[in-house]
Every structure is written in C-alpha cells, then in structure tokens.
Design an enzyme around this catalytic site. Sequence first.
Site, mmCIF file in Angstrom:
data_model
loop_
_atom_site.group_PDB
_atom_site.id
_atom_site.type_symbol
_atom_site.label_atom_id
_atom_site.label_comp_id
_atom_site.label_asym_id
_atom_site.label_seq_id
_atom_site.Cartn_x
_atom_site.Cartn_y
_atom_site.Cartn_z
ATOM 1 N NE ARG A 59 43.040 32.270 -3.785
ATOM 2 C CZ ARG A 59 44.277 32.434 -3.286
ATOM 3 N NH1 ARG A 59 44.492 33.421 -2.425
ATOM 4 N NH2 ARG A 59 45.270 31.652 -3.638
ATOM 5 C CD GLU A 96 60.023 26.852 -9.403
ATOM 6 O OE1 GLU A 96 59.063 27.588 -9.076
ATOM 7 O OE2 GLU A 96 60.792 27.089 -10.336
#
Length: 172
Positions: A59, A96
């Site tokens: 994007r 993560e």
Amino acid sequence: MEELKRFIRDIPDFPKKGILFRDITPLLKDPNAFRMVVSAICDRYRDKGVDLVAGIEARGFIFASAIAHSLGCGMVPVRKPGKLPYKTVKEEYELEYGTDAVEIHEDAISPGDKVLVVDDLIATGGTAAATVRLVERLGGKVVGIAFVVELKSLGGRKLLEGYDVTSLIQYD
Ligand code: AMP
C-alpha cells in the site's frame, strides 16, 4: 485530517484474529480525500530537496507514486524478499513471532541521494526502520518518513527516533 478517519474502515480480525485492520481503500476511492493526503505529505517535504521517494510494499507504493509524481522526483520500491528481479540488499526486522525482511535494488539509491520513505501505516515501526537501514546502507540520506495512518499505542516512532516523522491520521 481527523475528518479523514471516516475514510478509514476498521476490519476486526484481519488478516488474523486479534488484529484490527485499518483499511485505506475507501480513502483511495474518494478523489478529495486521496488528493488531501498526498498534498499534505508533499507540502511538508516540497522544500527538502527530495531526490527519491521509497515506497514500502504494497500500500506504500500507492502513496509513494503519487507523492513522487507531485514532487517531480523518482520512486523506488521497497519489497518483500524475492520479489525484486535485480541484485538486492536486504534488512530483517523482528515480528511478534519470528522475523520478516525487506529488500531494495542495490542500485536504487546513490550515495548522497535525499530519500523520503513512505508507507500507508506505522504500527510497531519495524518495517519503516528496516527500510531506513536499507536506504542508509546504500548511502542515501533519509530526509523524512511519512505515513498516512499511525497506530500510536504500538509506539513505532521509538524505532525512528532522530528522524523527521510525519503521520496524518492517528489512533490511540
Ligand atoms: P509495522 O512494521 O509493525 O510498523 O507494520 C507496518 C506495516 O504493516 C505497514 O506496511 C502496514 O500496511 C501493515 N500494518 C500493520 N498493522 C496494520 C493494521 N492494523 N492495519 C493495516 N495495516 C497494518
């Protein structure tokens, strides 16, 4: 800019459970909203002598291209591994669980080039920080890092300390 929040659509549990995805496609579809965000970023950096806008897949490409066009400079794609056809340099960053990476063509930036890094959104800041490292490894000077959306609670700016960071729409 706060008013532009009505063009950001919240999608719970996308792409996986627990993520609140901030969907910018309604903003892209609205001609005034799209123009407003591109103009706001261009106005901020127009007198900074930007040579290249580095857009982060995918994007980020959309905004980076429009910004580069408006500033009258070139656009450089920063991509996920294995997507760029020529010789690349790579930087990894922490997720993560595990790591991810971004790549850039080794000849995309010349020493001394002034580079504006652009992405749609900053969350943890890992992707943008890795992009900054890529630009600097090639000798580029990062004159700014611009995002349309900032998720402030994730504290991504901490990874970009010392740089000129701009975001237009913030969520706490
Ligand atoms: P980060 O490296 O954590 O700052 O993640 C930034 C990248 O992941 C950007 O390219 C974003 O497009 C994407 N991203 C991360 N979190 C979200 C979210 N909640 N909504 C939309 N895109 C996201």
